[in-house]
Structures are given as C-alpha cells and as structure tokens.
Write a protein that holds these residues in place. Structure first.
Motif, PDB file in Angstrom:
ATOM      1  N   GLY A   4      -1.906 -11.015  26.819  1.00  0.00           N
ATOM      2  CA  GLY A   4      -1.521 -10.778  28.045  1.00  0.00           C
ATOM      3  C   GLY A   4      -2.362  -9.737  28.769  1.00  0.00           C
ATOM      4  O   GLY A   4      -2.586  -9.727  30.106  1.00  0.00           O
ATOM      5  N   HIS A   8      -3.606  -9.823  32.610  1.00  0.00           N
ATOM      6  CA  HIS A   8      -3.406  -8.734  33.822  1.00  0.00           C
ATOM      7  C   HIS A   8      -4.500  -8.026  34.545  1.00  0.00           C
ATOM      8  O   HIS A   8      -4.460  -7.972  35.462  1.00  0.00           O
ATOM      9  CB  HIS A   8      -2.069  -7.973  33.298  1.00  0.00           C
ATOM     10  CG  HIS A   8      -0.919  -8.276  33.320  1.00  0.00           C
ATOM     11  ND1 HIS A   8      -0.018  -8.115  34.115  1.00  0.00           N
ATOM     12  CD2 HIS A   8      -0.115  -9.118  32.273  1.00  0.00           C
ATOM     13  CE1 HIS A   8       1.177  -8.647  33.924  1.00  0.00           C
ATOM     14  NE2 HIS A   8       1.198  -9.288  32.830  1.00  0.00           N
ATOM     15  N   ASP A  48      -1.240 -12.773  40.596  1.00  0.00           N
ATOM     16  CA  ASP A  48      -0.127 -12.239  39.875  1.00  0.00           C
ATOM     17  C   ASP A  48      -0.141 -12.624  38.318  1.00  0.00           C
ATOM     18  O   ASP A  48      -1.007 -13.714  38.346  1.00  0.00           O
ATOM     19  CB  ASP A  48       1.319 -12.707  40.373  1.00  0.00           C
ATOM     20  CG  ASP A  48       2.289 -11.924  39.567  1.00  0.00           C
ATOM     21  OD1 ASP A  48       1.873 -10.818  39.268  1.00  0.00           O
ATOM     22  OD2 ASP A  48       3.330 -12.391  39.857  1.00  0.00           O
ATOM     23  N   HIS A  50       1.875 -13.229  34.594  1.00  0.00           N
ATOM     24  CA  HIS A  50       3.084 -13.255  33.743  1.00  0.00           C
ATOM     25  C   HIS A  50       2.646 -13.902  32.219  1.00  0.00           C
ATOM     26  O   HIS A  50       2.309 -15.012  32.321  1.00  0.00           O
ATOM     27  CB  HIS A  50       4.344 -14.082  34.241  1.00  0.00           C
ATOM     28  CG  HIS A  50       5.458 -14.113  33.559  1.00  0.00           C
ATOM     29  ND1 HIS A  50       6.712 -13.962  34.261  1.00  0.00           N
ATOM     30  CD2 HIS A  50       5.873 -13.716  32.241  1.00  0.00           C
ATOM     31  CE1 HIS A  50       7.699 -13.979  33.407  1.00  0.00           C
ATOM     32  NE2 HIS A  50       7.397 -13.810  32.077  1.00  0.00           N
ATOM     33  N   ARG A 119       7.750 -19.994  35.086  1.00  0.00           N
ATOM     34  CA  ARG A 119       8.081 -18.876  34.829  1.00  0.00           C
ATOM     35  C   ARG A 119       9.711 -18.778  34.015  1.00  0.00           C
ATOM     36  O   ARG A 119       9.752 -17.549  33.234  1.00  0.00           O
ATOM     37  CB  ARG A 119       8.072 -17.769  36.007  1.00  0.00           C
ATOM     38  CG  ARG A 119       6.752 -17.755  36.541  1.00  0.00           C
ATOM     39  CD  ARG A 119       6.627 -16.635  37.700  1.00  0.00           C
ATOM     40  NE  ARG A 119       6.908 -15.284  37.223  1.00  0.00           N
ATOM     41  CZ  ARG A 119       7.116 -14.286  38.039  1.00  0.00           C
ATOM     42  NH1 ARG A 119       6.445 -14.321  39.254  1.00  0.00           N
ATOM     43  NH2 ARG A 119       7.339 -13.001  37.258  1.00  0.00           N
ATOM     44  N   GLU A 124      10.307 -12.066  28.629  1.00  0.00           N
ATOM     45  CA  GLU A 124       9.900 -10.897  29.404  1.00  0.00           C
ATOM     46  C   GLU A 124       8.539 -10.432  29.111  1.00  0.00           C
ATOM     47  O   GLU A 124       7.917 -10.518  27.887  1.00  0.00           O
ATOM     48  CB  GLU A 124      10.797  -9.614  28.900  1.00  0.00           C
ATOM     49  CG  GLU A 124      12.230 -10.164  29.329  1.00  0.00           C
ATOM     50  CD  GLU A 124      12.411 -10.366  30.690  1.00  0.00           C
ATOM     51  OE1 GLU A 124      12.167  -9.607  31.666  1.00  0.00           O
ATOM     52  OE2 GLU A 124      13.022 -11.274  31.094  1.00  0.00           O
ATOM     53  N   ASP A 125       7.914 -10.130  30.070  1.00  0.00           N
ATOM     54  CA  ASP A 125       6.446  -9.579  29.897  1.00  0.00           C
ATOM     55  C   ASP A 125       6.369  -7.953  29.981  1.00  0.00           C
ATOM     56  O   ASP A 125       6.675  -7.535  31.085  1.00  0.00           O
ATOM     57  CB  ASP A 125       5.622  -9.940  31.139  1.00  0.00           C
ATOM     58  CG  ASP A 125       4.184  -9.669  30.939  1.00  0.00           C
ATOM     59  OD1 ASP A 125       3.950  -8.752  30.480  1.00  0.00           O
ATOM     60  OD2 ASP A 125       3.323 -10.217  31.762  1.00  0.00           O
ATOM     61  N   ARG A 128       4.840  -6.312  33.019  1.00  0.00           N
ATOM     62  CA  ARG A 128       5.382  -6.466  34.409  1.00  0.00           C
ATOM     63  C   ARG A 128       6.518  -5.370  34.514  1.00  0.00           C
ATOM     64  O   ARG A 128       7.333  -5.031  33.733  1.00  0.00           O
ATOM     65  CB  ARG A 128       5.828  -7.817  34.426  1.00  0.00           C
ATOM     66  CG  ARG A 128       4.929  -8.914  34.458  1.00  0.00           C
ATOM     67  CD  ARG A 128       5.609 -10.292  34.664  1.00  0.00           C
ATOM     68  NE  ARG A 128       6.209 -10.242  35.930  1.00  0.00           N
ATOM     69  CZ  ARG A 128       5.872 -10.494  37.160  1.00  0.00           C
ATOM     70  NH1 ARG A 128       4.617 -10.887  37.220  1.00  0.00           N
ATOM     71  NH2 ARG A 128       6.329 -10.442  38.398  1.00  0.00           N
ATOM     72  N   ASP A 130       9.230  -5.763  36.586  1.00  0.00           N
ATOM     73  CA  ASP A 130      10.704  -6.243  36.389  1.00  0.00           C
ATOM     74  C   ASP A 130      10.869  -6.770  35.033  1.00  0.00           C
ATOM     75  O   ASP A 130      11.777  -7.372  35.076  1.00  0.00           O
ATOM     76  CB  ASP A 130      10.663  -7.278  37.434  1.00  0.00           C
ATOM     77  CG  ASP A 130       9.555  -8.495  37.116  1.00  0.00           C
ATOM     78  OD1 ASP A 130       8.697  -8.388  35.947  1.00  0.00           O
ATOM     79  OD2 ASP A 130       9.592  -9.731  37.751  1.00  0.00           O
ATOM     80  N   ALA A 131      10.251  -6.460  33.955  1.00  0.00           N
ATOM     81  CA  ALA A 131      10.548  -6.847  32.610  1.00  0.00           C
ATOM     82  C   ALA A 131      11.886  -6.322  32.243  1.00  0.00           C
ATOM     83  O   ALA A 131      12.193  -5.040  32.473  1.00  0.00           O
ATOM     84  CB  ALA A 131       9.366  -6.456  31.754  1.00  0.00           C
TER      85      ALA A 131
END
Length: 278
Positions: A4, A8, A48, A50, A119, A124-125, A128, A130-131
């Motif tokens: 990941g 990113h 973006d 994820h 998605r 959960e990433d 991120r 918003d994880a």
C-alpha cells in the motif's frame, strides 16, 4: 507485489504532476483503448489510493482504476516523452511529465457506483485519514484465523503485503499463528500503531526499512545508504539467518500459499513487549 505504501506514494506523485490540468491519455498496447479515449484530453481532477488500488478521477462517473498486481509498474518521467517500449497499457502525458503503466492486474474505467462497490470490499487502510481501526478490531475479535492470515486479508486491512505482515508481527513480538480473537485491546492498539507507522515511513521513503534505531548500528550496506545495518528488515526473506535481536535462526513456513518469516524466540508469546526488552 507492491504494497500500500507504494500506491499511496504513486498517488501523491501523480497528484503533484498531473492533477488539475488536462492530460493526454492513450493505450499504446491497445488493451485500454476505449477507456483511454474516454478520458483523453480531460482534466484529471484528483488521484486517490485505497490499499493497493489507485483511482484517477476525471469527473462524475469517470474514474480510471489501476491495480498493479504482482508485476505492474507505473513509471513517471520528465518530458519530452520517448516512444513506448514494451507493453504499455496506458500512457498519461502532462505539461512536464508522462507516466507509463505496464503489466497491471487491472486497468479499467469505472463509474462512481463501481468505485463505491470496489471500495466497499476493501478493509481499512492505515494510510488513509478516514481509516477506522475499530472496524478492524471488531473483525479481529470475531475471527479464529491466525494473525498471519488475517493481516493479509485485504477485506480486513487494505494495503498490507508479505513484508509488512512479517515485520509488524516481529516488531510487536506476536506469534504469527496466534488466533486474532485472542488479542486484547492494548495488544491490538500496539499492532495497529506499529503497522501504521511502518506504512507511513515506507510511503515517505519510497522503500521499506523496518529496523528500529536501537538496532541500526551495523556497517553501511552501500556508501549511498548511510549508517544502516546490513539488513533493512528483521525477518522477511531471512530464513535460517540469525535474528538481529536474539540470534535465533529465522523460521519460514507457508500460510495460505504465502511465505511467512518469523523469529521463534522473539515471537514465542502472544503479548506485545518492546524490542529493547528482548
């Protein structure tokens, strides 16, 4: 397979070099001709990531989804562009740079519903903003699967691959075969924090180096690397070599067809304890 942090970092690079301006998009290989034609000349609104998935947004219901898979590469270079070499699935050309995508597992045009559905299947990433680690904690609490398996499940935690799986289990002192539901809240919090920190560091560096400062006192591997020990990881692909902390030979086994590496002594228990106390 790129983990990941690589995706990113790629998203950040493409935002800086291409976003907010019209870009030329083509498919020299010919396998993405229709999708490339749909976005060619349009403004790239944003990029973006994820987990291991990259999303390029060209407007409502117009999103290019890329998954690099095992062999994919998305190289970025300064213009002027050179003739495509090899099987270039997609080429993006901006004002100052261009990017060639080769060998991806997926390169497709999705609408907004398709992106949302994809998605929704991902966990959960940790990279991120918003994880939600509580969602991961809930999955762990309900699972009999060993940590070694659950950490690689992209529907639980998105973006973790073999390297980060092995290294975070070592750094937190966890037996890879511990059932996930046996972790208490403090142990899970330590595991999530360590994994998040390693992914962030990998995204910043553009490479994986998991050795903590207390153990980073060996001879330089190359003059350009500075004062790092000969190994930049604790266990990954170090089968039979001595553990950098206790000297025990690193063990190896396959877990759900993926290679796992761990130290039988440092990871003998199921509770977290600092590396310095081993």
């Amino acid at each position: 397979m790129p983990e990941g942090h690589t995706v990113h970092r790629l998203a950040r690079l493409q935002r800086r070099r291409f976003a907010g301006r019209p870009v030329a998009v083509s498919s020299p290989q010919g396998r993405f001709t229709t999708g490339a034609g749909a976005v060619d000349g349009r403004v790239l609104d944003g990029v973006d990531a994820h987990g291991k998935h990259l999303f390029q947004y060209f407007g409502p219901d117009t999103v290019v989804h890329v998954h690099l898979g095992l062999w994919g590469r998305f190289g970025n270079r300064r213009r002027p562009e050179t003739p495509p070499r090899g099987q270039v699935r997609m080429r993006i050309v901006g004002d100052s740079h261009y990017a060639d995508l080769r060998g991806p597992a997926a390169c497709e045009l999705l609408d907004d519903a398709g992106v949302a559905a994809l998605r929704a299947r991902l966990g959960e990433d940790p990279l991120r903003a918003d994880a939600d680690p509580e969602r991961v904690r809930d999955r762990f609490a309900r699972s009999r699967a060993p940590l070694a398996a659950l950490l690689m499940d992209q529907s639980v935690i998105a973006g973790v691959g073999n390297v980060f799986r092995a290294e975070t289990l070592f750094r937190t002192g966890l037996d890879p075969m511990t059932p996930a539901r046996e972790l208490d809240d403090d142990t899970f919090a330590a595991l999530w924090a360590d994994l998040s920190a390693m992914l962030r560091d990998g995204e910043r560096r553009g490479r994986i180096e998991t050795i903590l400062p207390a153990h980073d006192d060996g001879p330089p591997e190359t003059p350009a690397r500075g004062p790092v020990c000969a190994s930049v990881v604790y266990t990954y692909r170090r089968t039979g070599r001595p553990c950098l902390v206790c000297g025990t030979p690193i063990a190896h086994r396959a877990v759900r067809a993926r290679n796992l590496f761990w130290c039988p002594r440092c990871q003998a228990g199921s509770t977290v304890y600092p590396l310095g106390d081993r």
